[in-house]
Design an enzyme around this catalytic site. Structure first.
Site, PDB file in Angstrom:
ATOM      1  N   GLU A   1     -23.277  -9.067  22.674  1.00 45.79           N
ATOM      2  CA  GLU A   1     -22.719  -8.421  21.475  1.00 45.79           C
ATOM      3  C   GLU A   1     -21.525  -7.525  21.819  1.00 45.79           C
ATOM      4  O   GLU A   1     -21.316  -6.486  21.211  1.00 45.79           O
ATOM      5  CB  GLU A   1     -23.795  -7.619  20.732  1.00 45.79           C
ATOM      6  CG  GLU A   1     -25.020  -8.416  20.362  1.00 45.79           C
ATOM      7  CD  GLU A   1     -24.721  -9.695  19.594  1.00 45.79           C
ATOM      8  OE1 GLU A   1     -23.638  -9.806  19.010  1.00 45.79           O
ATOM      9  OE2 GLU A   1     -25.567 -10.596  19.595  1.00 45.79           O
ATOM     10  N   GLY A   2     -20.746  -7.950  22.779  1.00 46.24           N
ATOM     11  CA  GLY A   2     -19.550  -7.216  23.155  1.00 46.24           C
ATOM     12  C   GLY A   2     -19.753  -6.459  24.447  1.00 46.24           C
ATOM     13  O   GLY A   2     -20.551  -5.514  24.503  1.00 46.24           O
TER      14      GLY A   2
END
Length: 607
Positions: free
Chosen positions: A458-459
């Site tokens: 998620e990043g």
């Protein structure tokens, strides 16, 4: 300290979650109903999740040529979780929800993450459905989102590709209109997708009747050409199995095929997949191409997907918190029961004296206190962010807008800080166990392996840092940063009147000034390459400042001169953070403020 006791303090004594029952949306609730939800989730996690955490780590998902096979306990746990209603806990009564505050829902999910994080608690399914509730058509909500909230179907997010990784502007998955009249399909404009997606969590399994993929792909522009960069990206609903407008399975497979399973360091209970869209293995109407339905407007896919991505980032942060908490609980128990060594007296160690438990050694206390300060501080931050979600959705307009701005600034921290420092807590848990911690005889090595993912998905850390320094602290003229600073100053003002906390208020004020100065200095030349070269150290310092503020604010909810050991533990954890952790920010901010080029200018051949 038991998790429930910590949650009760943070929810009710600090965040005053019970006051939310005064709002129309939550009027049917009370502290009793909130506690009942926590009780239920704690029980399910204890009975259905925790006993199988090691099983999921050992018995990895496997593909038998037709389907992915998971241990039987996975299905039992999923069914128990779905039956609890927690997938739709925050939704309207009208669609089967509980209208539960997100603050309470978030707290309830902690039990599952701590018991067995890779067993899963529907984070992506709920995020997928929530996105559709905002950006989908009424029929898309009815057919797809509601079946996900019920637990009948599950959901994924399909962004990354083997050749693109996190660089979404470089994705090559394509979507073309599915022939004449495609735009009139009741489920949405219908397209055919071709391409490959990677790192898809829960992308293939037999836990639910269907899997609803949300897929980013590029469609032709008005001139028939693909728009380069992220502006050309659109978002599509691509079900594993085709459905009709009434939400019934048609019996046909969509052209989505499993290309492989990734074999992971941790989180082994969750399948992680490579998916091929439109390879022709499952042809629809005799043609290759996965059927997908457009969500929102063409070329606005990334804007829609960020709704799910930001929600997932906070969820990832909470998962990291609870893995850290699990390691802390295990190492605390071990330290209380493991005899080893003798205390040092004025004449040195006396070998005739009996061994002491290792918790009596100062360095063990240091490591335990570090874990406590990291994990409980990060848990407080995660719940604070959850409270902001409730303010954004149910507060007065001015309050809601402030909550929105604060969430924008805090989301990169809520994801990155627990991912880094609760992982460090897991490392300390292994250290406390000594050689045993490095074996599978104790659970702490698994907690570390599971937690190592959270700095990536998620990043990555670098993406979160660039988002924070490159966008979030500057957005809307810096209003979000100034608002956060204002909240910190208000806490400092309150703490300044308490003798036991006044010094911390002063230290936090100095840290806030350093962060503000470094922010300006990093951007003083206006060159993004220079400003962002040291974005990660900047984010580390920013995060430490935020956690120091959180600890100071939490400490203000502890009565002065309290004799409660739990309260003393909180004050000691705050003291540790201000004495041992907050002073670290100077070095981090120095390289950011000076735009130090040491890393950016390193020639490749010199490595």
């Amino acid at each position: 300290m038991p998790l429930r006791q910590t949650l009760d303090f943070l929810l009710y004594d600090w965040l005053h979650a019970q006051q939310l029952t005064g709002r129309p949306r939550f009027a049917d609730h009370s502290r009793e109903t909130f506690d009942a939800v926590l009780d239920t989730c704690e029980r399910i996690a204890r009975e259905k999740y925790a006993p199988h955490n090691r099983t999921l780590d050992i018995e990895e998902p496997r593909f038998d040529g037709e389907k992915v096979i998971l241990p039987a306990c996975s299905k039992e746990a999923y069914d128990a979780f779905a039956a609890s209603g927690m997938l739709s806990a925050a939704q309207d009564y009208a669609i089967g929800g509980m209208q539960l505050p997100y603050t309470v829902e978030s707290a309830a999910h902690t039990f599952f993450a701590m018991a067995s994080v890779s067993m899963g608690s529907g984070m992506l399914t709920v995020g997928n459905a929530n996105l559709l509730m905002v950006h989908g058509t009424e029929l898309q909500k009815q057919v797809f989102a509601l079946n996900e909230f019920s637990g009948r179907w599950s959901g994924t997010m399909c962004l990354s590709e083997p050749q693109a990784g996190s660089s979404l502007s470089d994705i090559v998955t394509r979507a073309v209109p599915d022939g004449e009249g495609f735009e009139n399909d009741p489920l949405g404009p219908r397209y055919r997708l071709t391409g490959n997606k990677m790192w898809i969590s829960a992308g293939e399994h037999e836990l639910t009747e269907n899997i609803i993929h949300l897929v980013l792909a590029k469609i032709p522009g008005p001139d028939g050409k693909i728009i380069p960069g992220t502006k050309g990206i659109s978002l599509f609903i691509v079900p594993k199995k085709l459905v009709d407008a009434d939400g019934r399975l048609t019996g046909a497979r969509n052209d989505v095929a499993l290309a492989g399973l990734n074999h992971k360091l941790g989180w082994r209970g969750t399948t992680n997949t490579l998916l091929n869209f439109g390879e022709g293995k499952f042809k629809v109407d005799g043609r290759a191409g996965a059927v997908g339905y457009l969500v929102g407007r063409p070329h606005e896919g990334l804007r829609c997907m960020f709704h799910m991505m930001n929600e997932a980032r906070i969820g990832v942060g909470m998962a990291a918190v609870m893995l850290g908490m699990a390691g802390y609980a295990a190492s605390l128990e071990y330290a209380k029961n493991r005899p080893q060594g003798r205390p040092v007296g004025p004449a040195g160690k006396d070998p005739s004296r009996p061994q002491v438990r290792i918790i009596e050694h100062a360095d063990i206390k240091r490591m335990l206190l570090a874990q406590k300060s990291y994990c409980e501080g990060a848990l407080a931050l995660a719940l604070y962010c959850a409270r902001l979600v409730d303010e954004q959705h149910t507060g007065e307009p001015d309050v809601a807008n402030e909550a929105r701005l604060l969430l924008e600034v805090l989301t990169p921290i809520a994801k990155s800080w627990p991912s880094e420092w609760c992982l460090e807590a897991n490392s300390l848990a292994i250290q406390i166990h000594g050689g045993y911690g490095y074996t599978r005889d104790f659970p702490v090595e698994q907690y570390w392996r599971d937690n190592r993912l959270n700095m990536i998905h998620e990043g990555t850390h670098g993406i979160q840092a660039a988002d924070l320094l490159g966008r979030k602290v500057r957005m809307e003229g810096g209003q979000g940063l100034e608002l956060l600073a204002g909240r910190m100053r208000a806490t400092m003002a309150r703490a300044g009147s308490r003798a036991d906390l006044a010094a911390y208020a002063t230290a936090l004020g100095e840290a806030l000034t350093q962060v503000a100065d470094a922010t300006k200095a990093a951007w003083s030349t206006g060159d993004p390459a220079e400003a962002l070269a040291n974005a990660v150290p900047y984010m580390q310092a920013f995060g430490h400042t935020v956690i120091a503020w959180i600890w100071l604010d939490v400490a203000l909810s502890v009565p002065a001169n309290s004799n409660d050991p739990a309260h003393e533990g909180r004050l000691r954890a705050a003291r540790y953070f201000f004495h041992y952790e907050l002073p670290k920010i100077g070095a981090w901010l120095q390289v950011a403020a000076s735009r130090d080029p040491t890393c950016a200018d390193m020639p490749e051949e010199a490595f």
